[in-house]
Design a protein around this motif. Structure first.
Motif, short mmCIF file in Angstrom:
data_model
loop_
_atom_site.label_atom_id
_atom_site.label_comp_id
_atom_site.label_asym_id
_atom_site.label_seq_id
_atom_site.Cartn_x
_atom_site.Cartn_y
_atom_site.Cartn_z
N THR A 5 0.82 -1.22 0.00
CA THR A 5 0.00 0.00 0.00
C THR A 5 0.85 1.27 0.00
OG1 THR A 5 -0.12 -0.03 2.41
CG2 THR A 5 -1.87 -1.18 1.21
N LYS A 6 2.16 1.10 0.17
CA LYS A 6 3.13 2.23 0.18
C LYS A 6 2.88 3.19 1.34
CE LYS A 6 4.32 0.66 -3.97
NZ LYS A 6 3.32 -0.41 -4.12
N LYS A 7 2.44 2.65 2.48
CA LYS A 7 2.23 3.50 3.65
C LYS A 7 2.26 2.65 4.92
CE LYS A 7 -2.82 3.19 3.31
NZ LYS A 7 -4.10 3.94 3.12
N LYS A 8 2.40 3.35 6.05
CA LYS A 8 2.30 2.66 7.33
C LYS A 8 0.84 2.37 7.63
CE LYS A 8 6.32 4.92 9.47
NZ LYS A 8 6.74 5.81 10.58
N GLU A 9 0.60 1.18 8.18
CA GLU A 9 -0.76 0.78 8.52
C GLU A 9 -0.77 0.09 9.87
OE1 GLU A 9 -2.70 -0.24 4.17
OE2 GLU A 9 -1.66 -1.84 5.25
N PRO A 10 -1.86 0.22 10.64
CA PRO A 10 -1.95 -0.54 11.89
C PRO A 10 -1.94 -2.03 11.58
CG PRO A 10 -3.64 1.17 11.78
CD PRO A 10 -3.03 1.10 10.42
N PHE A 11 -1.12 -2.78 12.31
CA PHE A 11 -1.04 -4.22 12.07
C PHE A 11 -2.19 -4.93 12.77
CE2 PHE A 11 0.43 -8.49 13.40
CZ PHE A 11 0.48 -9.06 12.14
N VAL A 12 -3.03 -5.55 11.97
CA VAL A 12 -4.15 -6.35 12.51
C VAL A 12 -4.04 -7.73 11.87
CG1 VAL A 12 -6.64 -6.59 12.74
CG2 VAL A 12 -5.60 -4.29 12.71
N PRO A 13 -3.74 -8.76 12.65
CA PRO A 13 -3.59 -10.09 12.06
C PRO A 13 -4.92 -10.70 11.66
CG PRO A 13 -3.37 -10.22 14.44
CD PRO A 13 -3.50 -8.76 14.09
N ALA A 206 3.53 -21.90 -3.28
CA ALA A 206 3.11 -23.21 -2.80
C ALA A 206 3.55 -23.46 -1.36
CB ALA A 206 3.66 -24.30 -3.72
N MET A 207 4.80 -23.09 -1.05
CA MET A 207 5.32 -23.39 0.29
C MET A 207 4.71 -22.49 1.35
SD MET A 207 9.32 -24.47 -0.35
CE MET A 207 9.80 -23.03 -1.31
N SER A 208 4.48 -21.23 1.04
CA SER A 208 3.90 -20.33 2.06
C SER A 208 2.47 -20.75 2.39
CB SER A 208 3.95 -18.88 1.59
OG SER A 208 3.19 -18.70 0.41
N MET A 209 1.67 -21.02 1.35
CA MET A 209 0.28 -21.42 1.61
C MET A 209 0.22 -22.79 2.26
SD MET A 209 -1.99 -19.89 -1.57
CE MET A 209 -1.00 -20.48 -2.95
N GLY A 210 1.13 -23.69 1.86
CA GLY A 210 1.14 -25.04 2.41
C GLY A 210 1.60 -25.08 3.85
N CYS A 211 2.72 -24.45 4.14
CA CYS A 211 3.28 -24.51 5.49
C CYS A 211 2.47 -23.71 6.50
CB CYS A 211 4.73 -24.03 5.48
SG CYS A 211 5.84 -25.09 4.54
N SER A 214 -2.82 -21.60 4.89
CA SER A 214 -3.73 -20.49 4.65
C SER A 214 -3.46 -19.89 3.27
CB SER A 214 -3.55 -19.41 5.72
OG SER A 214 -4.41 -18.32 5.49
N GLU A 215 -4.53 -19.57 2.54
CA GLU A 215 -4.36 -18.96 1.23
C GLU A 215 -4.07 -17.47 1.34
OE1 GLU A 215 -7.96 -20.14 -0.79
OE2 GLU A 215 -7.04 -22.01 -1.50
N THR A 216 -4.31 -16.91 2.51
CA THR A 216 -3.90 -15.53 2.81
C THR A 216 -3.06 -15.57 4.08
OG1 THR A 216 -5.95 -14.62 1.88
CG2 THR A 216 -4.67 -13.18 3.32
N GLY A 243 -8.22 -16.36 -5.71
CA GLY A 243 -9.20 -15.28 -5.71
C GLY A 243 -9.18 -14.48 -4.43
N LYS A 244 -8.12 -14.66 -3.60
CA LYS A 244 -8.01 -13.97 -2.31
C LYS A 244 -6.69 -13.20 -2.25
CE LYS A 244 -10.26 -17.93 -0.08
NZ LYS A 244 -10.05 -19.03 0.91
N PRO A 245 -6.59 -12.19 -1.37
CA PRO A 245 -5.29 -11.52 -1.16
C PRO A 245 -4.25 -12.55 -0.72
CG PRO A 245 -7.05 -10.28 -0.11
CD PRO A 245 -7.65 -11.59 -0.53
#
Length: 479
Positions: A5-13, A206-211, A214-216, A243-245
């Motif tokens: 987003t090119k800006k600082k944002e509050p981190f909400v998991p 593949a590895m990030s979603m698998g390990c 979560s698809e996001t 179809g998700k972030p």
């Protein structure tokens, strides 16, 4: 700061109290250097602070162990690709261990997740955003309308600057490989498109979603050099498949230069942790950590011997002097009881405010220096103990600093400048006797003679510090 987003944002998991975090690790085709070390250290600090703040962090860092560079290195050496990747993977792990960086919760190696990559590629073909061609499979960049949203590049300008190869199998110069047909002698795995190996970008999707299951995910990290094309392509293929972030927050660190030049073998400025240790020794690791911490993670960092021997050494000395004084004040005390202190609560609040502001560690260093200065100004041992406790906890729990600074032997060794032996013990006794004599003179109001002892010790490189409780500590000046 969110690179997307090119800006600082509050981190909400995604899930309250829990963080899913994936970081791109190395491609293991050569010796790891301090650029790899800084990358791992940056995300270790971020991971540690998230845990310090109460989050449960699931941290995954991958290793790319099949790649064109690995294959080329194996070909040059007349060995198998897995021998190359195995050798440099072990070197990478050894250096991280020597630096004190913890193991990730999971460390997937690309060759262990080929099946997941094949499944993801099939999914993209079924959705019409990828196509097989003579044993290769390519991602159709034109099918993903948001391509370029991370790097800020427009597909029109990318097409204008693209190199067009008349023999290219791709529909468009911008399309990138998801699967590569293996050439003779190259590593290969079976697939619906024939024997081959995955492209670089599909591995991390593949590895990030698998390990992380979560698809996001919450946080995806890496160096600025990975923004394009690697992370841009990860977003395109992942979001086209689901179809998700893909990731809500993207964190990128600045790169390391040496004497203002990019590290390269041709310039012979390729700095490894091993070469650093050979030159400076393990005792200087804190100074290398301080160098990394003194520049905000998002900014480029220039490494030079001058910085190690002057700037970071000077910062280290301030911490050393302070902890040495605290250590002497603690001598003979089994327990240090600290009453509630509004000033210490204020310091903790300022620390969290700095770290919550995009992990502003340089600001934390300024705070710690001010804390030490104010504690000394009070001449109050209790305040010294409280400030030391705060700094030591932050250092150990988050920054991997100060691991030895609560040990009397460490301080005595540093104070005398050499390994403790009979001569050093004699020096300790002699200084103690001089301090005792000085106290007697001051009690008798013989201030001139007392000051002469201070001056005599100062000429020998010994500095005295008087405290509110009537105690005097000493330290040897460090070059």
């Amino acid at each position: 700061y969110n690179s997307l987003t090119k800006k600082k944002e509050p981190f909400v998991p995604l899930e309250a109290g829990k963080v899913k975090m994936y970081v791109c690790g190395p491609t293991v085709y050569d010796e790891p250097h301090i650029g790899h070390l800084r990358s791992a250290y940056v995300f270790e600090v971020i991971r540690n602070y998230l845990e310090y703040s109460g989050y449960q962090v699931r941290f995954v860092r991958n290793v790319t162990d099949v790649d064109d560079k690995i294959i080329e290195k194996a070909r040059e050496g007349g060995i198998q690709a897995e021998e190359v990747s195995g050798k440099y993977y072990r070197s990478y792990k050894d250096e991280l261990k020597a630096f004190g960086i913890r193991e990730p919760d999971e460390e997937p190696r690309a060759t262990g997740h080929i099946g997941e990559m094949v499944t993801l590629i099939q999914r993209l073909i079924e959705r019409g955003v990828a196509y097989p061609k003579e044993g290769d499979v390519y991602f159709r960049v034109g099918a993903f309308k948001e391509y370029g949203k991370l790097s800020g590049q427009k597909t029109e300008s990318m097409l204008e600057n693209a190199r067009i190869d008349p023999n290219e199998k791709k529909e468009s110069p911008l399309d990138f490989a998801l699967w590569k047909k293996s050439k003779e002698g190259e590593p290969s795995w079976p697939s619906p498109w024939g024997p081959g190996r995955p492209g670089w970008h599909i591995e991390c999707s593949a590895m990030s979603m698998g390990c992380l299951k979560s698809e996001t995910i919450d946080i995806h990290g890496g160096g600025r050099d990975l923004i394009f094309p690697h992370h841009e392509n990860e977003i395109a293929q992942s979001e086209s498949a689901t179809g998700k972030p893909f990731a809500n927050f993207w964190i990128h660190h600045g790169l390391v230069t040496v004497n203002e030049q990019k590290m390269s073998k041709s310039l012979k400025n390729f700095i490894t942790l091993r070469s650093f240790l050979e030159k400076y020794g393990e005792k200087e690791l804190d100074e290398l950590r301080i160098l990394f911490l003194s520049t905000h993670y998002s900014m480029p960092l220039n490494y030079s011997e001058e910085k190690i021997t002057t700037m970071t050494h000077s910062i280290w000395k301030r911490f050393h002097y302070f902890f040495d004084e605290v250590n002497q004040l603690k001598e003979g005390r089994k327990e240090i009881a600290l009453p509630p202190n509004d000033k210490l609560l204020q310091f903790e609040s300022e620390f969290r405010k700095a770290m919550d502001d995009d992990f502003n560690v340089p600001l934390v260093f300024m705070l710690m220096h001010r804390m030490m200065h104010e504690a000394r100004e009070t001449r109050d041992p209790q305040m010294m103990f409280g400030v030391a406790g705060k700094i030591e906890k932050w250092g150990k729990d988050i920054f991997l600093l100060f691991s030895h600074w609560n040990e009397a032997a460490f301080f005595s060794t540093r104070r005398t400048g050499r390994i403790i032996g009979s001569e050093d013990m004699e020096l300790d006794r002699d200084i103690a006797a001089q301090i005792s004599k000085r106290h007697e003179l001051r009690d008798r109001k013989a201030f001139k003679e007392a000051d002469a002892i201070r001056s005599e010790l100062s000429e020998k490189g010994i500095e005295l510090v008087d405290w509110k409780n009537g105690r005097t500590t000493w330290r040897r000046k460090i070059d």
